[in-house]
Design an enzyme around this catalytic site. Sequence first.
Site, mmCIF file in Angstrom:
data_model
loop_
_atom_site.group_PDB
_atom_site.id
_atom_site.type_symbol
_atom_site.label_atom_id
_atom_site.label_comp_id
_atom_site.label_asym_id
_atom_site.label_seq_id
_atom_site.Cartn_x
_atom_site.Cartn_y
_atom_site.Cartn_z
ATOM 1 N N CYS A 155 15.726 -10.909 6.924
ATOM 2 C CA CYS A 155 16.855 -11.694 7.295
ATOM 3 C C CYS A 155 16.582 -12.279 8.680
ATOM 4 C CB CYS A 155 18.392 -11.018 7.049
ATOM 5 S SG CYS A 155 18.430 -10.845 5.245
ATOM 6 N N LEU A 156 16.143 -13.392 8.681
ATOM 7 C CA LEU A 156 16.175 -14.061 9.990
ATOM 8 C C LEU A 156 16.226 -15.657 9.817
ATOM 9 C CD1 LEU A 156 12.773 -12.697 11.766
ATOM 10 C CD2 LEU A 156 15.001 -12.530 12.567
#
Length: 952
Positions: free
Chosen positions: A785-786
């Site tokens: 998750c970025l």
Amino acid sequence: MPAPASLPGLPDDYTPQFFNGDVVTKLMDSHYRGKVLRCWSDEEGNIPPPPPGLPEDPLERPLKRGEVGISDVLTGTRVIVPESSLLLYQREFLKGDVVKRSLVAVESAVIVDIKTEVQLEHIMSRERLRSWVPFDKLRNGMAIEARDKVIYDEWIGTVEEVFEDGLAEGRGGQCYRIAEMGGLLEPGRTVDEVLPKDAPGYNSSYPRFPPFADPSTDRIVDVRPVVVYITWNAINQELPISEQDSHPEPKKFWYGADLKKLTILDQTHASPVQLGTAVRFRSEDEAKSFGVKTTRHAMGLIKMDTLKVIESRSRVRLRWQDGTETEDWAKELVPYHNIDDYETWPGEHLVWRGDGDERRPAVVQSFNPHQRVAELLFMDTKEKGTVSVLELDPGGVGKANYGVGFGQQVLLCPDNGADLPEVPALGQFEPPIDNMWWRNELAKLAEQYADGSDEFDYVPPAGDPSAIKWWGEVIQLHLDGTVTVKLPGGEERRVDIKNVVLLNEPMGEPMDDGLGPVEGEDMDFVDDGYGSEASWETMSEGHGGQAHTPRSQEDWTHGSEEGDWEMRDDDESGAQDVEVSDDMSAQDAEEVEPMVSEPEIQVAAMVDAALSPVAPRVAPPVAPNPSVTSAPAPAPAPTPASPSAEAGPSTAPNGHATPLPSLEDDEDWQRFEMLEEAPEDHRFFKEPAAAPSKAFNTRLQKEHRALMSSLPENILVRTYEDRMDLIRVLIIGPEGTPYNNAPFVFDVYLNPNKFPFEPPLVHFHSHTNGLGRCNPNLYEDGKVCLSVLGTWSGDKSESWNPTKSSLLQVFVSISGLVLVRSPYHCEPAFAKLEGTREGKVNSRLYSEKAYVLSRSFVRTALDRPPTGLEKEIKHFYLQKGRLQSVIDHARRLMDKGEADAADLSVGGDKIEEENAEMWNADAMGSLTMGAILTLKRTITALEKKLAESRQA
């Protein structure tokens, strides 16, 4: 995430005083009653403005530390005020809720029973009863209400909506009828309150009031259900399968004489008591014993004994983690929302995970939150044993459901067919997609009623709840693994978990806050309240929910044009949908490249941050400056303290220094290399190898040159001649973090038809063996998750930009923004706790987990090295001495932890205080015994591997 703005004068370790659902009064106005709707500690980033056309909600601005958003219980007026201006008036809980005595306490307890008393006043005369009344002596003041449970012909269902007929009393006792759908009709309320003039459909059933009517003062004196819409959840599970076909699902709409066939199971006690709730005594004798004086209305034809809750207080029975039970006032406790992944309580079913694939069902006997160990009863052998809590899999969101909990509703059955300790769930979970259909049908039936059809005469439900023997509520979890279920008639049955099935709750419409909607409010923007399990780089499920999270503000992202709103839709892989014009020419596509050429990409600050050994937080990636087109910035030189170079000594907990050989100019440590063939174990190997476009090839060459020149020493990249769309990345955890010297492997896919217009897909190879995430942003299923990957709806400036973003930025972001010193604070709800005592204790425990799990990554990498990086793994750990460093470091931490545990002169609270403050060069405090138990097995295996390598 930056620290939140704070009200002036607050101490650095200030903790929240109020929580969602609390009822408060004001210091300067003891008559005020407000309900807390928002708390600063629950916020998950900035709240976007409402879409054009919707009025602004006073609670929609970001909260400062020390503020809460409240709503007046009487008027609905919403304001943001300092916590210091309020006093707690009422705090209620549900069975199964987890609480603490303070947010900084280590021990927690589960609520096993609740005894509530209420103060009541007559809903019409406003005469107050003089004594407190036990809440269990009361029932719902409404005959049938939405979310009531209902039984008919071996089926259990949930009332979704009721069309009601109300009788309003005017001057001189004259009455007239009104009707409404939505639960607004309630005895004691004025007509204007239930049918405001500006409401849609005002007087739709009764176009004219009689001449004597005054809606501002006329009050409702009687309410009767006319048409009931029911969602049928499940059939009696004790029926043999051969008989179930003879009991088809009942009809959904009920009215008239058919209502008599239903059994209504009042759900008043299934949720915390709310101020203003209309109730009645279960019997006339009990009403008389408490002095209830009935009133008469409609010229004496209607007798009114309905009462309203004006105050409540509750004592709760608690089961603490050590197995003791106490009784406490609810107001003296605080809700525990930030529950650790491994936290559990006596009587709960879970799975113990050993080395490899070993899994054993067990029941918790006790849990030591100080030393992080638990005593289990193993269900396969009936033997007891003490284990590390890091080896526990309690199930829950995203996993199997193990056992049942206090207050849950279950169906009884001969055998649920699941493997221990799993308990399956039945019942419709979400409402029908087309909910307008049943609303339209309900409206049609209401019109028939308004025309005076005799079919709609009200007949009260006459079913006997005591006849229901196959559905009930869990009221006890026993240490032998059995559970006690209370049936609707009061009978209790003790059964194995093999004999129960969970009853899913239909979600229905978003829950109202009990105060009525704000005028013009769009329910799609109502948040579900509590903190999320998602990280601040994550848009994910809600903590503690089953499987469904209502859409909230964070589901929306502002479009490219001012005033343009669009929904962000992530596919299963987490890739952000990016619009690319179908008629984009090849020449246009070729122009989509970094605005600053490859070696000049402005990631120097990020690289420096990734190499920093002690930086506690890293700022979000800075996009390249479009104005910089010349004077290239040099690639950052490795610093003596870098996690990969390590030219300087590594400081150990005992103060000794262990010099490690440098990787600078090491020919066997090639940061970028192109191999001939892509490995078949690459996550995206089976993706079709499409012919790349010219734009793809041009951009890829630039990306490769940037990676060749600018990668920090702790990041290795491998590309492949036969599959230019695939990349494998090895990141060595930075020094000064719990991930120091641990290998993190990522597989990357560049879609030849979409890159660089869309971000790459990145998969993380997790090796936690089902024991949880080692980082909030790295999921066990491989999701990373970025913002730059489009897998979190973050700030638009941090999202993937085909002209500015780069693969180098992605890889350095993972190293510098994910593998950080204090990963606990990557969680959105926990970022604001940084610096507080609560945050320090919880962060230390999370870092301990991250450290222990990441040591197992070293073991996995040596046992099964990632294809294409075998020689680098061997070189780094065996030839350059990093394996010995990993072992020595862990041994020193374990020795210190065991010494602290053996020091009887140091109490548990003092140990916790020391650990909360002990942020040394290792980013670790003293290990708990639970961590040591798990870590010892990993280190013993690594020592064996080291000995074997030296003998070879």
